[in-house]
Design an enzyme around this catalytic site. Sequence first.
Site, short mmCIF file in Angstrom:
data_model
loop_
_atom_site.label_atom_id
_atom_site.label_comp_id
_atom_site.label_asym_id
_atom_site.label_seq_id
_atom_site.Cartn_x
_atom_site.Cartn_y
_atom_site.Cartn_z
N HIS A 173 0.93 -1.19 0.06
CA HIS A 173 0.09 0.06 0.15
C HIS A 173 0.94 1.20 0.07
CE1 HIS A 173 -2.40 -2.81 2.32
NE2 HIS A 173 -3.35 -2.30 1.96
N ASP A 200 2.21 2.05 3.37
CA ASP A 200 3.13 1.01 4.08
C ASP A 200 4.71 1.41 3.89
OD1 ASP A 200 0.81 -0.70 4.16
OD2 ASP A 200 1.73 -1.60 2.36
N GLU A 204 -10.61 -6.91 -4.10
CA GLU A 204 -10.52 -8.03 -3.16
C GLU A 204 -11.66 -8.17 -2.29
OE1 GLU A 204 -6.67 -7.91 -1.31
OE2 GLU A 204 -7.70 -8.67 0.63
N GLU A 234 -9.01 -13.77 -1.25
CA GLU A 234 -8.29 -14.36 0.02
C GLU A 234 -8.82 -15.36 0.87
OE1 GLU A 234 -6.24 -10.91 2.13
OE2 GLU A 234 -6.72 -11.93 3.90
N HIS A 238 -10.62 -14.32 4.09
CA HIS A 238 -12.05 -13.55 3.46
C HIS A 238 -13.16 -14.53 3.19
CE1 HIS A 238 -9.38 -9.61 2.90
NE2 HIS A 238 -9.32 -10.18 3.95
N ASP A 297 -10.33 -11.83 10.87
CA ASP A 297 -9.10 -11.87 9.90
C ASP A 297 -8.02 -12.16 10.67
OD1 ASP A 297 -8.54 -12.13 7.14
OD2 ASP A 297 -8.29 -9.73 7.02
N ASP A 320 -5.55 -13.85 9.44
CA ASP A 320 -4.17 -13.76 8.54
C ASP A 320 -3.00 -14.64 8.83
OD1 ASP A 320 -5.71 -11.90 6.86
OD2 ASP A 320 -4.74 -10.34 7.66
N ASP A 369 -0.57 -12.50 2.21
CA ASP A 369 -1.12 -11.66 2.92
C ASP A 369 -1.42 -12.27 4.34
OD1 ASP A 369 -2.57 -9.32 4.02
OD2 ASP A 369 -3.99 -9.06 2.55
C1 XLS Z 1 -7.45 -6.66 4.72
C2 XLS Z 1 -7.02 -6.92 3.30
C3 XLS Z 1 -5.88 -5.98 2.54
C4 XLS Z 1 -5.59 -6.13 1.12
C5 XLS Z 1 -4.92 -4.88 0.86
O1 XLS Z 1 -8.18 -7.60 5.13
O2 XLS Z 1 -6.57 -8.51 2.94
O3 XLS Z 1 -4.58 -6.51 3.48
O4 XLS Z 1 -5.12 -7.24 0.89
O5 XLS Z 1 -5.52 -3.72 0.93
NI NI Z 2 -5.66 -9.15 1.44
NI NI Z 3 -7.19 -9.63 5.02
#
Ligand code: XLS
Ligand code: NI
Ligand code: NI
Length: 436
Positions: free
Chosen positions: A100, A103, A231, A267, A270, A306, A308, A338
Site C-alpha cells: 500500500h 506502508d 478483493e 483471500e 475473507h 481475519d 491472517d 497476505d
Molecule cells: C485486509 C486486506 C488487505 C488487502 C490490501 O483484510 O486483506 O490487506 O489485501 O488492501
Molecule cells: Ni488481502
Molecule cells: Ni485480509
Amino acid sequence: MPAFPEVEKISYEGPESKNPLAYRWYDENELVEGVSMKEHLRFSVVYWHTFRGAGSDPFGPGTMLRPWEDGTDSVENAQRRARVAFEFMSKLGVPFYAFHDRDVAPEGASLAETNRNLDAVVKVLKEEQERTGIRLLWGTANMFSNPRFMHGAATSCNADAFAFAAAQVKKALEVTAELGGENYVFWGGREGYQNLYNTDMKRELDHLGRFLHLAVDYAKEIGFTGQFLIEPKPKEPTKHQYDSDAAACLNFLRAYDLLDDFKLNIETNHATLAGHTMMHELEYAGMQGALGSIDANTGDLLLGWDTDQFPTDIYLTTQCMLSLLKYGGVAPGGVNFDAKVRRESFEPIDLFHAHVGGMDAFARGLKTAAAIRADGELADFVANRYSSWNAAIGAEIESGAANFKSLEAYMLKKGEISPNASGRQEMLEHLINRFV
Ligand code: XLS
Ligand code: NI
Ligand code: NI
C-alpha cells in the site's frame, strides 16, 4: 550491514531435509504440467504485515523486534526498511512483492508532502527492483487507516473524502506504473456500513462505481496496462463490506459496467469470514473468467476475525492449486502471502520460518493437485456424474431445443426419471488422501 546476517539464500534440499530454513517441496525450476513452479506460483511478499506489522493487538502494543527500525516515521527510516525488505525477499527467493502507498512511505503534513515522501521511497524501491530482479505484483492505496476515511473513501458521505481518495489513487497508480506493477488492487477497507439508519446504500454504491470508472480512465490516460483487481471481504473493519464475496463483487461489476476491466483477488480468510471455503470463491470467480490473483493465508476455526495466518494446511493448498490449474494459472496475478506472524513470533527469523512454510505448503499443494489431475479419476468421476447431459434429453435442454411443453411430453411418456447414482463423497475424500 545485512539485516539478516545469519540467513543464507534459502535453497531447495528435498523432502528428506530437516532444515527448517530449506525448501522441501519448492524447487523453483522444477516443471509441473510443463511450467516451472516459480511461474505457476508467482509468490509474493506483502509489505504491510511483513515490514510494518508491529504485533499490536487491542490488548497491548507491538512486540516485534526489528533492529533496522530507528523508531521514527522518517523517510530515511522508510528507505532503509525498503532495502531490508529486498534483502529478505532475495534470500527467500520470491519473484514479487505488494504494498500500500502508506506502508512504504510516511504521510506528511500535506498531500503534496506525502506524495514527495512516497517518491523518495519509490526511488529506492526501483533501485532495489533493478538490483534484485524482484517485481511488483501489485500496488494499492490505504484508504482506511487515516481518520479522514472514518465513513469510507469512495463510499463516504463526505464528498471531500471521495476527492482525497481519488487524489491518492491517482498517485498510487502512477507509482505502480512507474515500478512496472502487474496489477492494481482495490480492497474496500471502509467501503461498507455500520448501520443502515444513517446510510444511503444506493448513493454509496453509485459513487463506488463512479470511482472505479475514474481509476480505469486514468490508467488508460497514463498507459498503465496492469490488471485491476477487487478483493472481496464480508466484514471487518465495517459490519458489512460492500465487496462481501466473489458473487457480490461480480454482481456489482456487472451492474456498473466494469466487468471488462476488473478481476478478483481472492483471500482465504475473507472467504471463510463470508461463510464460504476458499475453493468455493476460487471456483465462483474462475467459472466467470474473473480469477485474478490470490491472497494466501488462513483463518482460525475458533476465531471469528481475519487472523491472517500463514497457510500450512496441505488440503487447503491442494484445493487452491486444483482451482488455479483448472482455470489456466493465476498470472498476471500471484500467490501473495497476505499473512502475518503471531505476536509471540517476534524475532526477525520468524519471518523466514513463516514464508518458507507457506511457500513449501503451496509447492506441495501444486504437486499434489497436478498428481490428482494426471491420475484423472476425480475428473472422470465428475464428468461421468453429468453424463446424462451429453445426449438425448440433457443435450436438448442444454442446447435450448427443449421447452416446458416438450419436457412435459417427455416425462408423461417416460413416467419416472432414470435412477440416481451415488455422489460417493466419502470415496472421493478418501481418494484425495492417496495423493496428499
Ligand atoms: C485486509 C486486506 C488487505 C488487502 C490490501 O483484510 O486483506 O490487506 O489485501 O488492501
Ligand atoms: Ni488481502
Ligand atoms: Ni485480509
